[in-house]
Design an enzyme around this catalytic site. Sequence first.
Site, mmCIF file in Angstrom:
data_model
loop_
_atom_site.group_PDB
_atom_site.id
_atom_site.type_symbol
_atom_site.label_atom_id
_atom_site.label_comp_id
_atom_site.label_asym_id
_atom_site.label_seq_id
_atom_site.Cartn_x
_atom_site.Cartn_y
_atom_site.Cartn_z
ATOM 1 N N LYS A 1 35.380 19.936 30.181
ATOM 2 C CA LYS A 1 35.646 21.182 29.443
ATOM 3 C C LYS A 1 34.605 21.456 28.362
ATOM 4 C CE LYS A 1 39.828 20.287 28.073
ATOM 5 N NZ LYS A 1 39.941 18.966 28.721
ATOM 6 N N ARG B 1 47.188 23.791 23.162
ATOM 7 C CA ARG B 1 47.409 22.502 23.818
ATOM 8 C C ARG B 1 48.834 22.376 24.346
ATOM 9 N NH1 ARG B 1 44.243 18.005 23.575
ATOM 10 N NH2 ARG B 1 42.988 18.945 21.951
ATOM 11 N N ARG C 1 32.509 4.884 32.181
ATOM 12 C CA ARG C 1 31.571 5.029 31.062
ATOM 13 C C ARG C 1 31.278 3.685 30.410
ATOM 14 N NH1 ARG C 1 34.825 9.749 27.940
ATOM 15 N NH2 ARG C 1 34.296 11.530 29.279
ATOM 16 N N ARG D 1 34.741 1.377 25.967
ATOM 17 C CA ARG D 1 35.643 1.644 24.844
ATOM 18 C C ARG D 1 37.089 1.513 25.291
ATOM 19 N NH1 ARG D 1 33.871 7.473 22.772
ATOM 20 N NH2 ARG D 1 34.594 7.869 24.890
ATOM 21 N N ARG E 1 46.765 9.270 28.933
ATOM 22 C CA ARG E 1 46.289 10.588 28.478
ATOM 23 C C ARG E 1 46.586 11.657 29.524
ATOM 24 N NH1 ARG E 1 40.158 9.767 27.256
ATOM 25 N NH2 ARG E 1 40.271 11.993 26.790
#
Length: 216
Positions: free
Chosen positions: A13, A88, A127, A161, A172
Amino acid sequence: MRIVLVGPPGAGKGTQASFLAENLSIPHISTGDLFRANINQGTPLGRQAQEYMRAGQLVPDEVTIGMAQSRMAEPDAADGFLLDGFPRNIAQAEALDAYLVEGGRQLDAVLDLEVPEDEVVKRIAGRRICRNDSSHVFHVAYTPPEREGVCDVCGGELFQRDDDREETVRKRLAVYHSETEPIIDHYKRQGLVTTISALGEVSEVTRRAMRALSGD
């Protein structure tokens, strides 16, 4: 144009919002930028947000809504804006509707960036960040380092992370499905939603979005 960009974490996004806003010559208004700006400037809303964040609590909707409305009232947003990360949830969407109606304005489009859940997990969980410089970012599948676990730029250690671990990503996504996804149906009832596949090259996703906005 007044646009809302919606999509799960990992849909790209932020990247798409920047490109679209530049192409359309409208400001990109992201929730993250709103929080940082208000906290850095020490605004009353920023101080409220910081108090909640320091206490490890969610920032109430009314604070986020107040920041967004203040930003949308600025001169550069008079002719349009692209909202990224706001609204949201349904409460924020209804507040945005009321704010726009009060000002005699309305949304032009809601772009829903669609990505399969397994692809989201793959994108985020792959990542790897350099411990020496967090701007050095690699991906085990898409942009792997020359030597596993070692930053190509400075030789620092690459690590994953906690926020990027698969279990965290799936939590999430669960929050997205329960809290944010319902706003898509909210806007579908207003005839505003176009769903865009966010798979493929960044430039191709941008072209799909621009074609949708132009009515092609």
